[in-house]
Design a protein around this motif. Structure first.
Motif, PDB file in Angstrom:
ATOM      1  N   LEU A  28       9.888 -37.769  38.301  1.00  0.00           N
ATOM      2  CA  LEU A  28       9.643 -36.926  38.801  1.00  0.00           C
ATOM      3  C   LEU A  28       9.194 -35.396  37.123  1.00  0.00           C
ATOM      4  O   LEU A  28       9.184 -34.317  36.674  1.00  0.00           O
ATOM      5  CB  LEU A  28      10.384 -35.582  39.196  1.00  0.00           C
ATOM      6  N   SER A  85       6.714 -40.786  38.285  1.00  0.00           N
ATOM      7  CA  SER A  85       7.128 -40.217  38.980  1.00  0.00           C
ATOM      8  C   SER A  85       8.640 -40.402  39.432  1.00  0.00           C
ATOM      9  O   SER A  85       9.191 -40.157  40.170  1.00  0.00           O
ATOM     10  CB  SER A  85       6.422 -40.967  39.993  1.00  0.00           C
ATOM     11  N   ARG A 136       3.326 -43.189  37.409  1.00  0.00           N
ATOM     12  CA  ARG A 136       3.732 -44.055  38.331  1.00  0.00           C
ATOM     13  C   ARG A 136       5.648 -44.167  37.429  1.00  0.00           C
ATOM     14  O   ARG A 136       6.543 -43.463  38.411  1.00  0.00           O
ATOM     15  CB  ARG A 136       3.549 -45.601  38.114  1.00  0.00           C
TER      16      ARG A 136
END
Length: 605
Positions: free
Chosen positions: A318, A315, A312
Motif C-alpha cells: 500500500l 499494492s 501492482r
C-alpha cells in the motif's frame, strides 16, 4: 487636531473646519488601510528577499571533480548497444548515444543494496527532518550556484548519454532545474506552513489546522530522456519537505548518476548533514521493485505498461504512488490563430530533444480554414532541420534517439502504418539503416484518428497534422486519444480558446503556448486517463511529499468539549430526542432553530 488648530488660527468658518477634518480623517483611514493591506505584505516581501539573499550568499560552495566527457578515442561499435551489452547481470553497459562508443559499466544494484541505502537514508533523515527551512534553502541555493557554474558540463553529460543537443540540454536540464530550485527557495516555505482552517458552530471553541510533516524516505523512478533534471527535480521537493530521497535513474542513462549524486552529497556534507540522505540508485527491475516496496512514497515517470507494474507492486505494501505515464499532447490551431507566433512554438514543441518528451507536441489539429497555409509554412522548416551526433559536439537541430534501433523500429512502424492508411508523408519518413541511431525529422498530413500513430505515444521527431472541421470536431479528435497529459489551444480570441480548452480531457492546458506550464513551478504537473494520476511540482506536488495531518486544539481558555448529560452513557429514552433538537439548533433555518432552542430549554433527561 492639527488641521483644526490651523483652521482656527486662519480664522476659517466652523463648517469649513468640520469638512476639512472629515476629509483628513477619511484620508488617514484610507492610508492606514493601504498600509495594512499592501504595506505589510510588501514589507514582508522585502524582508523575505533580503533574507533569501543572505541565505544565498552564505550557502556552501559545492566542489566536485568534473566527470569524463571525451570518449572519441574509443572505437564506435558497428552493432547497436543496449544496457545489457556487457553480458553480466550485475553490470549496466553505458555508451554514447549517436556513436555507440562504450563508456564503461555501472553497478546494477540488487534488492539488498537498495535496502541498505534506504536504511541509511532513514537514519540520516531523522536529523534532516529537524532542520529549518532556512537550512534547506542554503542547500538548494548551493545547488543553484553549482548548476549555473557547471551549465555546460551538465549539458554535455546529457548530450553524451542521451544524444540531445546542447540547446535541448539547456532547455530541458538547466532551465527547468533552476526554475524549480528558485520557486522552491522563494515560495516553498509558505506552501508548507501550517494552515488554519475554518470551523463550524458545533466546534466554534476549537482551532482547526493542517500541518505538512515529513514522510520519511521519498523515492522516484525516473525516465532516461532528461537524466539530470528528472532525478534532481523530485529530489528538490523531497528534501525541502524534510525527507530523505532515494531515486532510481534509468539504465539507459545512468553513467553520470554517481556524479549527480556527489554534487548533492557534497552540499550536504558542507552543511553538516549525512550524505546518506540522498542516493541515486542504478539498476534494472529488481532495484525498482525494491524501491517501491521499501519507500514511504514513490513517483514513477515512464510508460503506462511499466506504470501498471509499479502499481501492482505498490499494492502489496500500500505504498502511495504518483504516476506520470507520458502523453500525446495536441495543439489545436483555430482559424484565427497567429501563425507567426505559433509556428516556432510548434517546431520547438515537436522536435525538442528529437521528440523524446512526455509533454512533446505529438498532434497538431488545425482548422480547415488555416490547415493548408500552416502545412505550407511548416514543410520547408521541417525539411531544413539538420541531424547528427550531438554527443560529440556537432551543432545540429536534432540529435539521436536515446534507445536507438529499438525505438526507431517502433517509430518507423507507426509512420508506415499511417501512410498505408492514407496519410501523406511530406518530409522524412525513412529510417537510414537497421543499425542507425537516427530517425529523420518527419512530417505527416491527412492523419485520422483510426491510425495507430494517432493513438500511441511516438516519442520521436514526427510532426503529425490533423484537419478539423470546427471547434467541436477538433475537441473530438483530441479526446479520442487514450492519453491526457497536456494540451494547447491557439486562437486570437481568448474566450474561444478557453471554451475549446474546457472540452479537452487533459490534466494541463496552455492557451497560445506550449509546455510553459512546467516553467510555472507553482502549478501542479500531471494528467488523466493513461497519462497517470496525482501530481508533482507546484504547491500540490510539494505537499505531496508530506504527511498531511489534520489537527485541533482548544482556542478559548477554560472552554473545553464536554459531552452533554443527555448524551453520556448510559443513554436514556430521551437521548435521541436531545440529539435531534441539538442538530436543529445548529443547522435548521431560524424558525426551526427557535423551536429547537425552546425544546432544549424545556428538555428533561
Amino acid at each position: 487636531v492639527t488641521v483644526s488648530v490651523l483652521y482656527w488660527v486662519l480664522d476659517s468658518s466652523a463648517a469649513e473646519m468640520v469638512d476639512c477634518c472629515s476629509f483628513t480623517f477619511l484620508l488617514c483611514l484610507g492610508v492606514a488601510y493601504l498600509v495594512q493591506r499592501y504595506g505589510i505584505p510588501l514589507a514582508q516581501g522585502v524582508a523575505g528577499s533580503v533574507m533569501r539573499w543572505h541565505e544565498r550568499v552564505n550557502a556552501p560552495v559545492i566542489s566536485v571533480d568534473k566527470p569524463r566527457l571525451d570518449f572519441t578515442e574509443i572505437p564506435a561499435e558497428k552493432e547497436p548497444l543496449n544496457p545489457r551489452s556487457s553480458g553480466k547481470p550485475d553490470e549496466i553497459q553505458c555508451f554514447t548515444k549517436g556513436t555507440y562508443r562504450r563508456m564503461g559499466t555501472v553497478k546494477a544494484m540488487n534488492k539488498a543494496e537498495v535496502k541498505a541505502a534506504i536504511d541509511k537514508a532513514r537514519v540520516a533523515q531523522e536529523k534532516w527532518a529537524k532542520s529549518s527551512f532556512a537550512e534547506r534553502r542554503r542547500l538548494l541555493f548551493a545547488l543553484m550556484e553549482f548548476v549555473l557554474k557547471e551549465h555546460e558540463t551538465i549539458c554535455k553529460t546529457s548530450a553524451i548519454e542521451c544524444g540531445k543537443t546542447m540547446l535541448d540540454g539547456t532547455l530541458g536540464e538547466i532551465l527547468t532545474t533552476l526554475e524549480k530550485l528558485s520557486w522552491t527557495c522563494h515560495y516553498g516555505e509558505a506552501a508548507l506552513q501550517e494552515e488554519v482552517r475554518e470551523v463550524g458552530l458545533v466546534s466554534f471553541h476549537k482551532r482547526a489546522s493542517v500541518s505538512y510533516l515529513p514522510l520519511g524516505v521519498v523515492s522516484a523512478i525516473v525516465s532516461w530522456n532528461y537524466p539530470f533534471h528528472n532525478i534532481i527535480g523530485p529530489m528538490i521537493s523531497a528534501l525541502f519537505a524534510g525527507n530523505a530521497f532515494v531515486g532510481k535513474v534509468s539504465e539507459w542513462s545512468c553513467y553520470y548518476a554517481s556524479w549527480y549524486q556527489e554534487i548533492v552529497r557534497d552540499g550536504l556534507r558542507r552543511l553538516g548533514y549525512s550524505p546518506d540522505l540522498v542516493t541515486f540508485v542504478t539498476g534494472f527491475a529488481e532495484a525498482g521493485e525494491a524501491i517501491v516496496e521499501l519507500s514511504d512514497k514513490v513517483t514513477f515517470i515512464g510508460s503506462p505498461q511499466v506504470g501498471k507494474l509499479v502499481m501492482r507492486k505498490a499494492s502489496e505494501t500500500l505504498t502511495p504512488v504518483v504516476l506520470e505515464l507520458g502523453g500525446k499532447d495536441p495543439a489545436v490551431v483555430c482559424d484565427d490563430a497567429d501563425l507567426k507566433q505559433l509556428i516556432p512554438v510548434v517546431m520547438r514543441g515537436t522536435f525538442q530533444n528529437c521528440g523524446q518528451n512526455c509533454v512533446g507536441l505529438e498532434r497538431v489539429v488545425a482548422h480547415k480554414g488555416i490547415h493548408d497555409t500552416l502545412v505550407e509554412r511548416l514543410r520547408p522548416l521541417v525539411a531544413g532541420l539538420s541531424q547528427g551526433p550531438a554527443c560529440e559536439g556537432d551543432t545540429k537541430d536534432c540529435g539521436a534517439m536515446t534507445m536507438g534501433a529499438a525505438a526507431i523500429e517502433k517509430i518507423d512502424k507507426l509512420v508506415q502504418d499511417a501512410v498505408k492508411r492514407g496519410a501523406k508523408c511530406l518530409v522524412g519518413g525513412k529510417r537510414q539503416s537497421a543499425t542507425s541511431p537516427f530517425y529523420p525529422p518527419t512530417m505527416l498530413v491527412d492523419v485520422t484518428v483510426d491510425m495507430e500513430i494517432a493513438q500511441e505515444e511516438v516519442f520521436g521527431p514526427i510532426l503529425v497534422i490533423f484537419k478539423a472541421k470546427d471547434d467541436d470536431d477538433a475537441a473530438r479528435i483530441v479526446n479520442t486519444c487514450p492519453y491526457g497529459l497536456g494540451a494547447s489551444v491557439f486562437s486570437a480570441d481568448p474566450k474561444r480558446a478557453h471554451a475549446l480548452g474546457r472540452k479537452l480531457r487533459t490534466g494541463m492546458l496552455n492557451v497560445n503556448d506550449f509546455g510553459i506550464n512546467y516553467l510555472c513551478q507553482s502549478l501542479p504537473f500531471g494528467g488523466v486517463k493513461i497519462s497517470g494520476f496525482d501530481r508533482f511540482a507546484g504547491i500540490e506536488g510539494l505537499r505531496g511529499n508530506c504527511l498531511v495531518r489534520s489537527e485541533t486544539q482548544d482556542r478559548i481558555p477554560g472552554v473545553k468539549t464536554e459531552v452533554p448529560p443527555a448524551m453520556q452513557y448510559p443513554v436514556t429514552a430521551n437521548s435521541f430526542k436531545f440529539s435531534m433538537l441539538l442538530c436543529r439548533v445548529l443547522y435548521a433555518p431560524i424558525t426551526g432553530m427557535i423551536g429547537a432552542i425552546v425544546g432544549l430549554i424545556t428538555f428533561k433527561k
